[in-house]
Scaffold this motif. Structure first.
Motif, mmCIF file in Angstrom:
data_model
loop_
_atom_site.group_PDB
_atom_site.id
_atom_site.type_symbol
_atom_site.label_atom_id
_atom_site.label_comp_id
_atom_site.label_asym_id
_atom_site.label_seq_id
_atom_site.Cartn_x
_atom_site.Cartn_y
_atom_site.Cartn_z
ATOM 1 N N MET A 1 46.044 14.289 114.416
ATOM 2 C CA MET A 1 45.855 14.928 113.493
ATOM 3 C C MET A 1 44.598 14.290 112.851
ATOM 4 S SD MET A 1 48.452 17.188 112.649
ATOM 5 C CE MET A 1 48.468 17.570 111.069
ATOM 6 N N VAL A 2 43.670 15.154 112.186
ATOM 7 C CA VAL A 2 42.458 14.746 111.348
ATOM 8 C C VAL A 2 42.765 14.619 109.824
ATOM 9 C CG1 VAL A 2 39.959 14.725 110.790
ATOM 10 C CG2 VAL A 2 40.948 15.574 113.118
ATOM 11 N N ARG A 3 42.831 13.615 109.292
ATOM 12 C CA ARG A 3 43.277 13.691 107.631
ATOM 13 C C ARG A 3 41.832 13.725 107.174
ATOM 14 N NH1 ARG A 3 47.134 11.270 110.875
ATOM 15 N NH2 ARG A 3 49.207 11.732 110.315
ATOM 16 N N ARG A 4 41.313 14.782 106.538
ATOM 17 C CA ARG A 4 40.324 14.935 106.199
ATOM 18 C C ARG A 4 40.449 15.045 104.510
ATOM 19 N NH1 ARG A 4 36.712 19.144 104.354
ATOM 20 N NH2 ARG A 4 34.750 18.825 104.487
ATOM 21 N N GLY A 5 40.019 14.422 103.890
ATOM 22 C CA GLY A 5 40.370 14.210 102.291
ATOM 23 C C GLY A 5 42.015 14.402 102.113
ATOM 24 N N GLY A 6 42.208 15.276 101.392
ATOM 25 C CA GLY A 6 43.645 15.421 101.287
ATOM 26 C C GLY A 6 44.289 16.529 102.161
ATOM 27 N N VAL B 1 39.291 18.035 120.091
ATOM 28 C CA VAL B 1 39.083 17.767 118.689
ATOM 29 C C VAL B 1 39.567 16.550 118.380
ATOM 30 C CG1 VAL B 1 39.547 18.303 116.129
ATOM 31 C CG2 VAL B 1 38.899 20.322 117.988
ATOM 32 N N VAL B 2 38.596 15.652 117.724
ATOM 33 C CA VAL B 2 38.963 14.218 117.622
ATOM 34 C C VAL B 2 38.651 14.013 116.093
ATOM 35 C CG1 VAL B 2 38.904 13.330 119.879
ATOM 36 C CG2 VAL B 2 37.124 13.222 118.128
ATOM 37 N N ALA B 3 39.204 13.002 115.367
ATOM 38 C CA ALA B 3 38.963 12.413 113.959
ATOM 39 C C ALA B 3 37.723 11.309 114.263
ATOM 40 C CB ALA B 3 40.050 11.567 113.383
ATOM 41 N N VAL B 4 36.534 11.613 113.288
ATOM 42 C CA VAL B 4 35.774 10.614 113.341
ATOM 43 C C VAL B 4 35.624 9.814 111.827
ATOM 44 C CG1 VAL B 4 34.445 11.393 115.144
ATOM 45 C CG2 VAL B 4 33.923 12.421 112.760
ATOM 46 N N LEU C 1 35.645 11.046 102.975
ATOM 47 C CA LEU C 1 36.739 11.966 103.010
ATOM 48 C C LEU C 1 37.786 11.135 103.985
ATOM 49 C CD1 LEU C 1 35.313 15.345 103.894
ATOM 50 C CD2 LEU C 1 36.325 14.402 101.933
ATOM 51 N N GLY C 2 37.448 9.909 104.342
ATOM 52 C CA GLY C 2 38.162 9.021 105.466
ATOM 53 C C GLY C 2 37.943 9.408 106.877
ATOM 54 N N GLU C 3 38.166 10.819 107.036
ATOM 55 C CA GLU C 3 37.976 11.511 108.456
ATOM 56 C C GLU C 3 37.256 12.760 108.397
ATOM 57 O OE1 GLU C 3 41.564 9.328 111.009
ATOM 58 O OE2 GLU C 3 41.941 11.180 110.339
ATOM 59 N N GLU C 4 36.543 13.065 109.400
ATOM 60 C CA GLU C 4 36.191 14.212 109.648
ATOM 61 C C GLU C 4 36.266 14.893 110.816
ATOM 62 O OE1 GLU C 4 34.704 16.948 108.751
ATOM 63 O OE2 GLU C 4 33.509 16.559 106.768
ATOM 64 N N VAL C 5 36.066 16.081 111.141
ATOM 65 C CA VAL C 5 36.526 16.876 112.316
ATOM 66 C C VAL C 5 35.440 17.049 113.343
ATOM 67 C CG1 VAL C 5 37.547 18.927 113.195
ATOM 68 C CG2 VAL C 5 37.960 18.161 110.902
ATOM 69 N N LYS C 6 35.545 16.256 114.479
ATOM 70 C CA LYS C 6 34.370 16.598 115.341
ATOM 71 C C LYS C 6 35.051 17.271 116.823
ATOM 72 C CE LYS C 6 31.097 14.297 118.520
ATOM 73 N NZ LYS C 6 30.627 12.957 118.857
ATOM 74 N N PHE D 1 38.427 24.190 105.564
ATOM 75 C CA PHE D 1 38.569 22.472 105.685
ATOM 76 C C PHE D 1 38.672 22.093 107.278
ATOM 77 C CE2 PHE D 1 42.636 23.616 104.584
ATOM 78 C CZ PHE D 1 43.375 22.918 105.499
ATOM 79 N N LYS D 2 39.084 23.160 108.073
ATOM 80 C CA LYS D 2 39.670 22.718 109.553
ATOM 81 C C LYS D 2 38.375 22.996 110.238
ATOM 82 C CE LYS D 2 44.278 24.361 108.712
ATOM 83 N NZ LYS D 2 45.510 25.204 109.206
ATOM 84 N N VAL D 3 37.004 23.527 110.086
ATOM 85 C CA VAL D 3 36.196 23.784 110.906
ATOM 86 C C VAL D 3 35.276 22.385 110.925
ATOM 87 C CG1 VAL D 3 33.871 25.275 111.025
ATOM 88 C CG2 VAL D 3 36.003 26.017 110.026
ATOM 89 N N PRO D 4 35.091 22.391 112.355
ATOM 90 C CA PRO D 4 34.582 20.892 112.490
ATOM 91 C C PRO D 4 32.986 20.894 111.774
ATOM 92 C CG PRO D 4 35.476 21.937 114.775
ATOM 93 C CD PRO D 4 35.371 22.891 113.833
ATOM 94 N N ARG D 5 32.967 19.655 111.544
ATOM 95 C CA ARG D 5 31.515 19.215 110.999
ATOM 96 C C ARG D 5 30.688 18.912 112.334
ATOM 97 N NH1 ARG D 5 29.579 14.465 106.846
ATOM 98 N NH2 ARG D 5 27.425 14.338 107.449
ATOM 99 N N TYR D 6 31.203 18.231 113.177
ATOM 100 C CA TYR D 6 30.294 17.721 114.287
ATOM 101 C C TYR D 6 30.843 18.548 115.628
ATOM 102 C CZ TYR D 6 29.655 13.832 111.202
ATOM 103 O OH TYR D 6 29.503 12.819 110.081
#
Length: 538
Positions: free
Chosen positions: A423-428, A451-454, A459-464, A494-499
């Motif tokens: 899981m990616v914990r992006r903010g809340g 898909v991984v967490a970076v 936010l703690g983690e972002e979606v890559k 909030f689920k759409v990857p940033r990277y």
């Protein structure tokens, strides 16, 4: 043709209503002996252009078992490691070890020194059966590890079995006798060995026979490494239904369906990225020129499900299981409503399932709410070898905690939504990587996605997203933007990857799943171009 053999080749070997019954034979070795008696001349194993009958494999494994006992000093309960590619010697050594009362230890051929040394030490292997290509590494490991000096190395090119009797040794194996130490893929740290009994394998073959309706006139085909459990349960299934098993050297998306046609296979099992890789091969006029009757798969892409069936003219159905538990859920072949639904189906009759609250494992969540899939029943591992704490954590009050997040659908089926730890914990918000990967892979330009967490300072983690494209697609920012727009039409914002980073391929586990630890390590050592689609913080 005798009466018994006629019965074996007519219709399903195990009726669907018998799925919950006790298998008629208690051990794998007894099942092989029975097939040698009632279907001895029938083909059992086919590797390339070579094939062996049930009687030939029964005799060979008996001779090799005697050799293990009389030459190698193997005793009941000793562990025998098998480090071989997909050659006939793999199942022969496995079944011979069981006839000698030993326990098989499958070893991944991709292991290097540290992995191999760990498995040999952890299992306490007494002998290693291997080939000339891997013997050097095995001997190097044994020479460098003081505790392994007494381990014997046997080259299967000359297994020394010829002078020995072709009748099995007199040993008392039972349903609960240990058969395998089956090491899991080990996505973090070193793998754990599942203790699997004869009863585990026999029950697994029995349930799969009842679920598929396969019989002696079918042809099974597998391409995964034999060190992984899939070809092994295919072997148990082949023994159960008295049908031949075709074993390919490896999985190749470009040649797989040609092999299915050439061998006239009626059944195969694939998993992970394999269905997507097969579907994204160029269509051929020969696609429906095959003998397929059914396909089992773990992880059918929902958007491709109907297309897979239409293209190759056979039903594809989900089956869910783990090394720890064999088979747990399946979708019946006579239920077309599951096509494209994403449902894993329901439990086999010998299993119970709960969708548990991860914070309160004893409580079930409401239908439609995500929770951890927990399973009880048979088959089931006896525990993890030398890992009492890990066993206690995984098996609680008889329930296996799978680590998979699922929801119970309104139609009663179970649907996978991700891994608790994937899981990616992006903010809340929690983002299930599997959900984002599925959205990306629905695009025809995408072969596969991971898909991984970076880390992110705010936010703690972002979606890559790491994305493998078709060869004719430009790996540039415009393509990345278009893929995110397509995924964004299916996902919460909030689920759409940033990277996004494009890759030529993915490192994979023996089960053809993407190895995310290896992927992240590769990206750190050899970073590619990462496109950053920063958006306003929310």
């Amino acid at each position: 043709m005798n009466t018994q053999l006629t019965d074996l080749t007519r219709g399903p070997a195990v009726a669907s209503e018998q799925m919950a019954d006790e298998p008629s034979v208690p051990t794998l070795t007894a099942l092989l002996a029975q097939r040698a008696r009632d279907a001895g001349d029938r083909e059992f194993l086919r590797f390339g252009e070579w094939s062996w009958s049930f009687a030939e494999i029964d005799a060979w494994t008996s001779r090799l078992a005697h050799r293990m006992l009389e030459v190698d000093g193997v005793r009941a309960g000793d562990r025998i490691a098998i480090m071989l590619p997909n050659v006939v010697h793999w199942p022969v050594v496995w079944l011979a070890a069981l006839k000698a009362g030993a326990v098989a230890v499958p070893v991944n051929c991709g292991y290097q020194r540290a992995d191999l040394a760990f498995v040999l030490r952890d299992s306490g292997a007494r002998a290693v059966f291997t080939d000339s290509e891997r013997a050097g590494l095995v001997n190097e490991v044994l020479a460098g590890e003081s505790g392994l000096a007494a381990v014997r190395v046997i080259d299967v090119a000359d297994d020394g079995s010829e002078p020995f009797p072709d009748t099995p040794p007199v040993l008392d194996a039972a349903t609960d006798s240990l058969a395998n130490l089956q090491y899991t893929s080990g996505t973090t740290g070193f793998p754990k060995a599942c203790m699997l009994t004869h009863g585990y394998w026999v029950r697994l073959g029995w349930i799969c026979a009842a679920a598929t309706g396969l019989g002696g006139d079918d042809v099974l085909l597998t391409s995964q490494p034999f060190s992984y459990m899939d070809p092994q349960w295919n072997t148990a299934l082949s023994l159960t239904v008295a049908a031949p098993l075709v074993v390919l050297p490896r999985f190749s998306a470009s040649t797989f369906m040609a092999d299915v046609r050439r061998h006239r296979a009626t059944f195969f099992y694939v998993l992970g990225s394999m269905p997507t890789l097969l579907f994204k091969q160029p269509p051929s006029p020969d696609d429906r020129d095959n003998d397929l009757r059914m396909v089992f798969c773990s992880g059918i892409p929902t958007a491709l499900h109907a297309g897979l069936e239409e293209r190759w003219g056979a039903p594809w159905r989900e089956v869910y299981g783990m090394t720890e538990s064999g088979i747990d859920l399946f979708s019946p072949f006579d239920d077309p409503t599951v096509v494209g639904s994403g449902s894993l189906g329901g439990p086999v009759p010998t299993k119970q399932v709960r969708v548990a609250d991860p914070a309160r494992p004893g409580e079930e969540v409401a239908p439609g709410e995500p929770g951890e899939l927990t399973i009880a029943g048979v088959p089931m591992m006896s525990g993890y070898w030398n890992r009492p704490e890990a066993t206690a954590d995984a098996l609680r009050d008889g329930w296996l905690h799978t680590g998979d997040l699922v929801v119970r659908r309104t139609d009663g089926g179970i649907q996978l939504v991700g891994r608790i730890k994937d899981m990616v914990r992006r903010g809340g918000e929690n983002v299930a990587c599997a959900e984002v990967e599925a959205a990306l892979e629905r695009d025809d330009r995408v072969v596969a996605a991971a898909v991984v967490a970076v880390p992110d300072g705010v936010l703690g983690e972002e979606v890559k997203a790491f994305v493998q494209l078709r060869e004719d697609v430009a790996a540039d920012r415009d393509t990345a933007q278009q893929l995110l727009e397509s995924a964004g039409a299916q996902l919460a914002r909030f689920k759409v990857p940033r990277y996004v980073e494009f890759v030529a391929d993915f490192p994979r586990t023996p089960s053809e799943r993407v190895s995310k630890p290896a992927l992240k390590a590769r990206a750190a050592e050899q970073p590619g171009t990462t496109y950053d689609f920063a958006r306003p913080r929310s």
